[in-house]
Write a protein that holds these residues in place. Structure first.
Motif, PDB file in Angstrom:
ATOM      1  N   PRO A 138       0.805  -1.212   0.212  1.00  0.00           N
ATOM      2  CA  PRO A 138       0.123   0.196   0.014  1.00  0.00           C
ATOM      3  C   PRO A 138       0.888   1.207  -0.132  1.00  0.00           C
ATOM      4  O   PRO A 138       0.381   2.276  -0.777  1.00  0.00           O
ATOM      5  CB  PRO A 138      -0.762  -0.190   1.303  1.00  0.00           C
ATOM      6  CG  PRO A 138      -0.853  -1.630   1.469  1.00  0.00           C
ATOM      7  CD  PRO A 138       0.327  -2.116   1.082  1.00  0.00           C
ATOM      8  N   ASP A 169      -8.405  -9.008  -2.822  1.00  0.00           N
ATOM      9  CA  ASP A 169      -7.929  -7.819  -2.450  1.00  0.00           C
ATOM     10  C   ASP A 169      -8.780  -6.700  -2.842  1.00  0.00           C
ATOM     11  O   ASP A 169      -9.411  -6.770  -3.992  1.00  0.00           O
ATOM     12  CB  ASP A 169      -6.499  -7.447  -3.098  1.00  0.00           C
ATOM     13  CG  ASP A 169      -5.275  -8.436  -2.729  1.00  0.00           C
ATOM     14  OD1 ASP A 169      -4.820  -8.290  -1.549  1.00  0.00           O
ATOM     15  OD2 ASP A 169      -5.163  -9.389  -3.570  1.00  0.00           O
ATOM     16  N   TRP A 191      -9.132  -2.404  -3.031  1.00  0.00           N
ATOM     17  CA  TRP A 191      -8.273  -1.132  -3.055  1.00  0.00           C
ATOM     18  C   TRP A 191      -9.147   0.073  -3.255  1.00  0.00           C
ATOM     19  O   TRP A 191      -9.984   0.050  -4.013  1.00  0.00           O
ATOM     20  CB  TRP A 191      -7.074  -1.159  -3.916  1.00  0.00           C
ATOM     21  CG  TRP A 191      -6.171  -2.275  -3.773  1.00  0.00           C
ATOM     22  CD1 TRP A 191      -6.254  -3.554  -4.108  1.00  0.00           C
ATOM     23  CD2 TRP A 191      -4.886  -2.297  -3.226  1.00  0.00           C
ATOM     24  NE1 TRP A 191      -5.098  -4.261  -3.688  1.00  0.00           N
ATOM     25  CE2 TRP A 191      -4.122  -3.322  -3.278  1.00  0.00           C
ATOM     26  CE3 TRP A 191      -4.076  -1.133  -2.557  1.00  0.00           C
ATOM     27  CZ2 TRP A 191      -3.090  -3.676  -2.927  1.00  0.00           C
ATOM     28  CZ3 TRP A 191      -2.693  -1.451  -2.333  1.00  0.00           C
ATOM     29  CH2 TRP A 191      -2.155  -2.635  -2.296  1.00  0.00           C
ATOM     30  N   TRP A 243      -6.583  -0.607   1.803  1.00  0.00           N
ATOM     31  CA  TRP A 243      -6.355  -1.876   1.331  1.00  0.00           C
ATOM     32  C   TRP A 243      -7.282  -2.743   2.234  1.00  0.00           C
ATOM     33  O   TRP A 243      -7.037  -2.526   3.444  1.00  0.00           O
ATOM     34  CB  TRP A 243      -5.196  -2.286   1.152  1.00  0.00           C
ATOM     35  CG  TRP A 243      -4.970  -3.930   0.903  1.00  0.00           C
ATOM     36  CD1 TRP A 243      -5.444  -4.825  -0.263  1.00  0.00           C
ATOM     37  CD2 TRP A 243      -4.615  -4.793   1.833  1.00  0.00           C
ATOM     38  NE1 TRP A 243      -5.031  -5.860  -0.013  1.00  0.00           N
ATOM     39  CE2 TRP A 243      -4.826  -6.055   1.245  1.00  0.00           C
ATOM     40  CE3 TRP A 243      -4.545  -4.751   3.364  1.00  0.00           C
ATOM     41  CZ2 TRP A 243      -4.773  -7.346   2.203  1.00  0.00           C
ATOM     42  CZ3 TRP A 243      -4.382  -6.033   4.053  1.00  0.00           C
ATOM     43  CH2 TRP A 243      -4.289  -6.975   3.321  1.00  0.00           C
TER      44      TRP A 243
END
Length: 813
Positions: free
Chosen positions: A576, A698, A700, A713
């Motif tokens: 990140p 994931d 984001w 994240w």
């Protein structure tokens, strides 16, 4: 007379013999004595302290807890207490107290045991700084000789200060100021007379007399010191009686942090250890970070709230463990509750979620026990009713009908208390998150959160986790395309793609998230809607090598990236922090920055030994310098010459026109695309991009305005799916919004100025070509002036950087 002469002769010979013995001892020992002058430059082992940019303490590291004070800062009342306890003749003797030594010798001769010892404060300084604690006559002689030498070289205030700051006082506290914080949680000048006397009594037996390990012995010693202070006239009868009646109020206090920011403090510790080695823990460094006190706390709460909200969507996983339930016997109930309390004390609180044991279950509520032996109730509506059981990330069980469907007696659960004092059932989320926020002008880290709670996991996901960014990477692909001749109006076909690439382990058939195909699509709209197939075809036309050559400008290490078309979907990994740093280039107008955490380092004396001078973006510096020179345009070298005290200038790594265009597209992501939830902030200057990887694994969101860039994240450490209805816009974006609501509070909502060389023209949204005069549905688009389409929408070649529309439709791989 003969007898008297005999006695005089014996006395004289004995005195001479004693002198000769002492002289011999001195001649024998003096060559090996340490240099007392080194006391002037002594370095006390003082822990490293880490602060925010506002000066709030967020971390303390070091084996010995110490807070040195100069003599002038020591309270006179404490000085009197210590003199009464250890050496009331300190300001009058020359290092040794002959009467005290004679008393100690007589006690040794009469009882055969060591008594008071007869040591002065000066002798204790000699022992603490130069000698060991072994009880031998040789060490005692060395101590006496050193004390005499110390008195010759240093004044009384210097000697007292050395003793005050060095003596061991139990519980890793060295020096009385540190002990004051350890035992009472405040500075020594804030303590009462009784507390001063308690501290003054510790040096005689630090392990036995400290008020935590030995409260009874400590109280006895304290009262004796108060009596001595009264006898010596340091306090009157009223003060003596009042202090004598004061109860022991000591308790163990850790480092008095302004607030917890463990991930940021740990990052600073690691950097200091790299810089200074083990000295970082002992040399009293004061480390001032770039962390904003307010934003760090907001970031931490945003991550906690976001994870708890996600967790509630997926069901209750049950108690953390089952403790043996108690029987009906009062003795066994008491014994079992003691076991429960011990287990609770060993279970850390995570992000404010406290461990508790259920001790009673009723039809409409439950009662639980906390580690401090308090009990409280949770009504049915406060989390019990909503605790449908977790089956998987995609399914929940049937809603419970009563508290007994959720918990049982002996369950170790998590509870939280709201502002009104009501308790709620909760749980520590299994999912994790990270947030990092930067100043895009210089890379200063404003806040960093590496997980739900440092108590639960010390792994910093903001800096250490390497995760696939998914569509969060697409803005850099599209920037590379714009820099290589494409325009925001270039058409790329949104159609099925089949790629036969050995590096992708066979045939690869990527899809859009929706599963649909939309035909020829302008790049602006493709990025706004995050169309995967357009991104893959765009990379195919751009060329993987061109992308890899370009993304290094944003801080990515292209040598680690697989040279295949999956890069278009963000399959390479990044932390990140790396993603936030890359977005900072988009936010600041196209300048390269390097994230940094440490702003300044001061030594033990408060002298600044390091100050960060990161490459910094100069907003309008050319215009400002020209104004200062009477309006004449200056070169960059001339500007820098005028500003040699300013930090070095950040290097431009991105064409400012490309930067402007990609920023305008990312603003559309907020207003028309996958980041529409950010409209809740009611701003017009926001830009950003969601990201969701296959699984989805994931989630984001990275977004910014001109003053702040932030990446959030969400994902599982075990790389398990988040759930089919979880995306960057549902899991990560709410965290970003909650944080940015505060981070942007003082940032003006201002549009970006149009850079030179940008043209805004009307185009046909279907073809990307120039719109015909009066054409209905035409839209405005930004172009670099040399890339403006020249053909009208009714016909002609495709826009520069694209292929013909019919060719694109036929071109299905």
């Amino acid at each position: 007379m003969k007898f008297l002469r005999f006695l005089l002769r014996i006395f004289t010979l004995s005195s001479l013999g004693a002198v000769w013995v002492l002289a011999g001892v001195y001649l024998y020992l003096s060559p090996n004595l340490p240099d007392v002058e080194t006391l002037r430059d002594v370095k006390l082992q003082t822990p490293m302290r880490v602060y925010t940019r506002e000066g709030d303490l967020i971390g303390q590291f070091g084996e010995q807890k110490r807070s040195p004070l100069p003599f002038d800062a020591i309270p006179p009342q404490f000085i009197n207490a210590l003199l009464a306890a250890e050496d009331d003749n300190f300001f009058h003797h020359q290092g040794i107290d002959l009467m005290g030594l004679m008393r100690a010798v007589s006690e040794l001769l009469l009882t055969g045991e060591k008594g008071s010892g007869g040591s002065t404060l000066t002798m204790q300084v000699a022992r603490n700084y130069f000698l060991t604690l072994e009880r031998t006559f040789l060490r005692k002689f060395n101590e006496i000789l050193l004390a005499i030498e110390i008195e010759r070289r240093l004044n009384k205030q210097e000697i007292f200060e050395l003793y005050f700051n060095r003596v061991f006082l139990g519980h890793r506290a060295y020096g009385f100021e540190a002990a004051s914080h350890v035992y009472y949680g405040k500075a020594i000048d804030q303590l009462s007379l009784a507390q001063h006397a308690m501290l003054a009594g510790i040096p005689k037996a630090p392990s036995r007399n400290n008020p935590i390990s030995g409260p009874d012995a400590g109280l006895e010693r304290r009262n004796w010191i108060l009596g001595r202070m009264q006898q010596l006239g340091y306090i009157d009868d009223s003060a003596y009686r009042s202090a004598l009646s004061e109860p022991i109020s000591a308790a163990h206090h850790g480092a008095q942090l302004s607030f917890a920011a463990h991930y940021a403090a740990e990052m600073a510790r690691q950097e200091m250890l790299d810089r200074y080695g083990i000295a970082a823990y002992n040399d009293g460094f004061q480390v001032y970070t770039t962390i904003s006190s307010e934003l760090q706390q907001v970031a931490q709460q945003a991550v906690i709230n976001g994870l708890i909200t996600y967790d509630k969507r997926h069901g209750y996983r049950g108690p953390e463990r089952q403790m043996p339930p108690a029987t009906n016997s009062p003795e066994e109930i008491a014994e079992m509750q003691a076991t429960w309390v011990a287990a609770l004390r060993d279970t850390p609180t995570v992000a404010g979620l406290r461990a508790a044991v259920v001790i009673e279950v009723r039809d409409d509520s439950i009662t639980f026990l906390l580690a401090d032996k308090r009990s409280a109730d949770i009504p049915w509506e406060n989390g019990l009713k909503q605790a449908s059981p977790y089956l998987s990330e995609n399914a929940r069980g049937r809603a419970p009908q009563k508290p007994g469907d959720v918990v049982a007696v002996g369950d170790l659960i998590r509870v939280t208390e709201d502002d009104e004092g009501a308790w709620h059932l909760t749980q520590v989320p299994a999912v994790q998150a990270a947030l990092v926020s930067l100043d895009p002008d210089n890379g200063a880290i404003l806040s960093v959160v590496g997980g739900m709670g440092f108590e639960d996991s010390k792994f910093n996901r903001a800096t250490q986790a390497q995760r696939q960014p998914g569509s969060n990477f697409k803005p850099f692909l599209y920037s590379a395309a714009l820099d290589n001749g494409f325009t925001a109006a270039s058409l790329v076909n949104d159609a099925p793609v089949v790629v036969d690439d050995s590096s992708l382990e066979g045939m690869w058939r990527p899809e859009n998230d929706s599963g649909k195909f939309y035909g020829p699509t302008r790049l602006r709209w493709a990025l706004t809607k995050s169309r995967n197939l357009v991104s893959i075809r765009l990379l195919q036309q751009l060329g993987v090598d061109n992308l890899l050559a370009y993304i290094g400008r944003f801080g990515f290490d292209a040598s680690e990236y697989p040279p295949n078309l999956s890069l278009a979907l963000g399959t390479q990994t990044a932390s990140p922090l790396q993603i936030a740093a890359a977005y900072a280039v988009l936010a600041n107008g196209g300048y390269g920055i390097t994230p940094h955490l440490i702003q300044r380092i001061d030594d033990l004396n408060g002298e600044t030994i390091y100050r960060a001078r990161p490459p910094t973006v100069c907003r309008d510096c050319r215009q400002e310098a020209a104004a200062d020179s009477g309006g004449e345009e200056l070169s960059m070298e001339e500007i820098l010459a005028q500003q040699d005290q300013a930090p070095p200038r950040a290097e431009r790594v991105m064409d400012e026109r490309v930067n402007y265009i990609i920023n305008s597209i990312l603003q559309d992501v907020i207003t028309q695309g996958t980041g529409r939830r950010a409209l809740a902030l009611e701003r017009k200057d926001l830009a950003g991009k969601t990201g969701t990887t296959n699984g989805p694994m994931d989630a984001w969101f990275s977004g910014y305005n001109r003053d702040v860039v932030t990446t959030a994240w969400v994902g599982f450490d075990q790389y398990t799916p988040l759930g089919r209805r979880e995306f960057g816009g549902t899991a990560a974006l709410p965290i970003w919004i909650e944080y940015m609501k505060v981070a942007l509070r003082d940032s003006p909502d201002q549009p970006r100025p149009l850079p030179p060389g940008i043209v805004r023209v009307r185009i046909d949204p279907d073809s990307g070509q120039l719109a015909a005069p009066g054409q209905q549905g035409a839209v405005f688009e930004y172009f670099r002036e040399e890339k403006v389409p020249t053909d009208p929408a009714q016909g002609g070649d495709a826009a520069p950087g694209t292929r013909g529309t019919e060719d694109l439709i036929r071109d299905i791989f």
